[in-house]
Design a protein around this motif. Sequence first.
Motif, short mmCIF file in Angstrom:
data_model
loop_
_atom_site.label_atom_id
_atom_site.label_comp_id
_atom_site.label_asym_id
_atom_site.label_seq_id
_atom_site.Cartn_x
_atom_site.Cartn_y
_atom_site.Cartn_z
N VAL A 290 109.72 6.51 14.16
CA VAL A 290 109.55 5.45 13.09
C VAL A 290 108.15 5.63 12.95
CG1 VAL A 290 109.78 3.11 12.58
CG2 VAL A 290 111.51 4.05 14.17
N ILE A 291 107.69 5.81 11.68
CA ILE A 291 106.21 5.61 11.27
C ILE A 291 106.05 4.79 10.39
CG2 ILE A 291 104.53 7.31 10.35
CD1 ILE A 291 106.45 9.73 11.15
N PHE A 292 105.13 3.71 10.71
CA PHE A 292 104.72 2.64 9.62
C PHE A 292 103.37 3.14 8.88
CE2 PHE A 292 107.28 0.33 12.68
CZ PHE A 292 107.75 -0.48 12.07
N ARG A 293 103.61 2.85 7.62
CA ARG A 293 102.34 3.23 6.85
C ARG A 293 100.98 2.74 7.25
NH1 ARG A 293 98.49 4.59 4.74
NH2 ARG A 293 97.95 5.01 2.74
N GLU A 294 101.19 1.40 7.73
CA GLU A 294 99.84 0.79 8.21
C GLU A 294 99.13 1.37 9.28
OE1 GLU A 294 102.06 -2.82 10.84
OE2 GLU A 294 102.66 -2.48 8.76
N ASP A 295 99.77 2.28 10.18
CA ASP A 295 99.40 2.83 11.27
C ASP A 295 98.66 4.34 10.88
OD1 ASP A 295 100.43 1.22 13.00
OD2 ASP A 295 102.11 2.32 13.37
N LEU A 296 98.82 4.55 9.68
CA LEU A 296 98.02 5.54 9.18
C LEU A 296 96.65 5.61 8.40
CD1 LEU A 296 101.20 7.57 7.37
CD2 LEU A 296 100.47 7.79 9.77
N SER A 297 96.35 4.39 8.18
CA SER A 297 95.05 4.02 7.66
C SER A 297 93.79 4.56 8.21
CB SER A 297 95.00 2.55 7.43
OG SER A 297 96.03 2.18 6.51
N ALA A 298 93.77 4.26 9.61
CA ALA A 298 92.58 4.80 10.26
C ALA A 298 92.30 6.22 10.23
CB ALA A 298 92.76 4.34 11.66
N ASN A 299 93.51 6.86 10.47
CA ASN A 299 93.38 8.25 10.42
C ASN A 299 93.08 9.03 9.04
OD1 ASN A 299 94.24 8.75 13.13
ND2 ASN A 299 96.21 8.70 12.70
N GLU A 300 93.40 8.46 8.03
CA GLU A 300 93.29 8.78 6.77
C GLU A 300 91.80 8.55 6.34
OE1 GLU A 300 96.18 7.25 4.10
OE2 GLU A 300 97.43 8.96 4.48
N GLY A 301 91.21 7.63 6.71
CA GLY A 301 89.83 7.34 6.66
C GLY A 301 89.03 8.25 7.28
N PHE A 302 89.38 8.66 8.45
CA PHE A 302 88.76 9.78 9.13
C PHE A 302 88.60 11.21 8.58
CE2 PHE A 302 89.17 13.37 12.42
CZ PHE A 302 87.85 13.07 13.09
N ALA A 303 89.95 11.24 8.11
CA ALA A 303 90.11 12.66 7.28
C ALA A 303 89.88 12.74 6.06
CB ALA A 303 91.61 13.01 7.24
N ASN A 304 89.75 11.75 5.15
CA ASN A 304 88.99 11.86 4.17
C ASN A 304 87.33 11.86 3.86
OD1 ASN A 304 91.54 12.06 2.62
ND2 ASN A 304 91.62 9.59 2.66
N ASN A 305 86.98 11.67 5.18
CA ASN A 305 85.36 11.54 5.20
C ASN A 305 84.83 13.21 5.08
OD1 ASN A 305 82.84 12.39 6.69
ND2 ASN A 305 82.93 10.25 7.20
N LYS A 306 84.10 13.25 3.70
CA LYS A 306 83.62 14.60 3.40
C LYS A 306 82.93 15.56 4.41
CE LYS A 306 81.34 16.79 -0.41
NZ LYS A 306 80.62 17.95 0.14
N ILE A 307 82.00 14.57 5.23
CA ILE A 307 81.44 15.53 6.43
C ILE A 307 82.47 16.25 7.40
CG2 ILE A 307 79.94 15.32 8.35
CD1 ILE A 307 78.57 13.09 6.78
N ILE A 308 83.24 15.27 7.76
CA ILE A 308 84.53 15.74 8.51
C ILE A 308 85.12 17.17 7.71
CG2 ILE A 308 86.83 15.30 9.74
CD1 ILE A 308 85.42 12.68 10.11
#
Length: 529
Positions: A290-308
Motif C-alpha cells: 500500500v503506497i499513499f500519495r502523501e508519503d511521496l512528497s518529501a522524496n519528490e522534493g528531493f528528486a526535483n532539486n536541480k543540483i541533485i
Amino acid sequence: MYKVVVVDDEKSIRERLTRYFPWSDVGFEVVGAAENGREALVLIEQEHPDVVLTDVLMPEMTGLELAKEIKISYPDIKVIILSAYDDFKYAQDAIQYGVKGYMLKPLNKEDFYDVFNKLMGELNEDAELKKVSASNEKWNTQELMLLDLIKGANLQKYTQEWSAQNPYIRVVIFSFERVFKETSTFSIRQKIKELAIDFWKRYRVPVLFYGNSLILLISEQKPVLRKDLKPKILLFADSLQQNLGEIFKEKSHIVVGVGNLAQSIQEISRSYHEAVHASSYKYFSEHETVIFREDLSANEGFANNKIIQDNIVEHVNRIEGKLMESVLIGEITEISNDIHRFFEALERSKGQKISEIRGSCSELVIMLIFRLKEKGLALPSIDNQQVLGKIYEIDSLKELKRWLKQMLETMSYDLTKSDEQNVNRYVLIAKEYVKSNYHEKISLIEMSNILFLHQAYFSAIFKKETGQNFVDYVNEVRIEKATQLLRETDNKVKMISDMVGFHSHSYFIKVFKNEKGVTPVVFRRQQKR
C-alpha cells in the motif's frame, strides 16, 4: 485479415513491401501506402489500419514522430519501425512510443515472418479481449457515475447527490497489471469484482473495475486517516490471496495506490490521479503493498532539486567510462561494483520519474553498444532490440539492477571468450538455472530471454552441446526430482507433480512413464519392496 499501411519515402521500397511480401501468409493485407508521416496520418484516418509499417527518416514527418502521434491519437494501432540505419538511439525513442518491432533494411522474409507472426498473435488476443469485454462488461448506473467522477466529467449531474454524501473522500486503486501480464481472463476479473463488492459493502464503499484496476471511493464524515484505512485495505488484500491464491501467489502481485483527501466532488478526479501516481511507485518499493500519495512528497522534493539531478547525471556519465573498461577486460567483480554505484544515486532519489531511470539505463546500454562497435567488437549473442525493450518491461528497480548486471556480464563474456567457450557457458548457466528453478514455469522462450540470446540460437547450441532439446532436459530434471520425492516422502503423486513444476497431472504421468518405464504409483510401490 488485419489491415496494414506502409510508409516509406522511397517508391521502390514501398512497392517491394506492398507487392512482393507474402502478407496473406501471415494474415494481413496492405490497404495503402504513403511517402511520409503526414500522408500516413490522412491514410490512417481513412482506412483505420491495425498496423503501420514505417521507415524512420522521412521528409515532412519522421517515422518516430508518426509513432508518437499514433500512440496519442490511435493507441490501438501497432507500429513497426523499418530503418536502414543500425542505430539504436532510434530504438530507444521507438520503445517509448510503444513501437512493437524494429527491423533493418533490407528486410528479409525470415524477419518479416518472425515479426508479423508475433503481431498476429497480439492482435488476436486484443480482439478476443474486446469481444469478451463488449459482451460481458455491462456498466450499471453506479459504475457509470464513478467513471465520470474519476474523469472529472459530467459533474453537474451528480453535484446534488454528492453534496449530501460524506464530505471527506479518498480514491484507492488496486492495480493488477502484474497479475494480468501472466493471466488475463474475464472470469478472474469478474471474481475479483465480486469479492470486492462483497467485502466493501459493509463499509458502504462503491467499487469500479476499470482497465486492469479496481477503484474504490472511500467517503467518511471525518477525514479518512491512513491509520484507519490501511488495515481495511490489507484485510481485503488477504481476502484476495485466500480466495484466489493460484493468481495472487505473492503479496507483491497486489499494488495499492491511495490518493490524498478530497473535500468536494471536483477534487475526486485529482485524488484518483494521485492514487494512480502512488501505485506506480511500487517500482521502487518491491515489498510495499500500500503506497499513499502523501508519503511521496518529501522524496519528490528531493528528486526535483536541480543540483541533485545534475549530480545524478554527472554520476551516470562518470560511471559509464568505468563500466566500459570493466566490460572490455572481463572484470566481472568490477562490473558488479560499478552497477552498484550506478544505481546508488537512483535508489537515493525515489522521487525521480521511472521513465528517467529507464532512460538512463537505455542510454548506458546504447552508448556501450556504440563504443564497442567503434572498436570493431561484435556481440553475436546479444539481441539489441530485446535488451532495450526489456528495460521498459521490468517493473521494479531491484529487478532492473539484477538484470542490467547480468546483461553486462554476458556482454563481457561475448568479448573476452571464444565462441566455443560462450556456447559451453550458456548451456551451463541454463542447466544450473533449471536445477535451481525446476518448480517454476520454464520455457525455451523464457530461458532465451534470461540469457539474452535469440531463441533459435539458444535451442541450436543446447541441442548441439547436450544432444537433447531444452524442454526434454527440463522434464528430465523434474522427473529426477520427482523420483526422489516418491522415495523419500509420502506426498500424494498430484502434490509431487505440482512441486516439481508440472501443472498438468496427466502430462506429468505421461512424461514420468516415458522416462522411467512405469507410472509414479508403480515406481513408488517398487521402491518399497
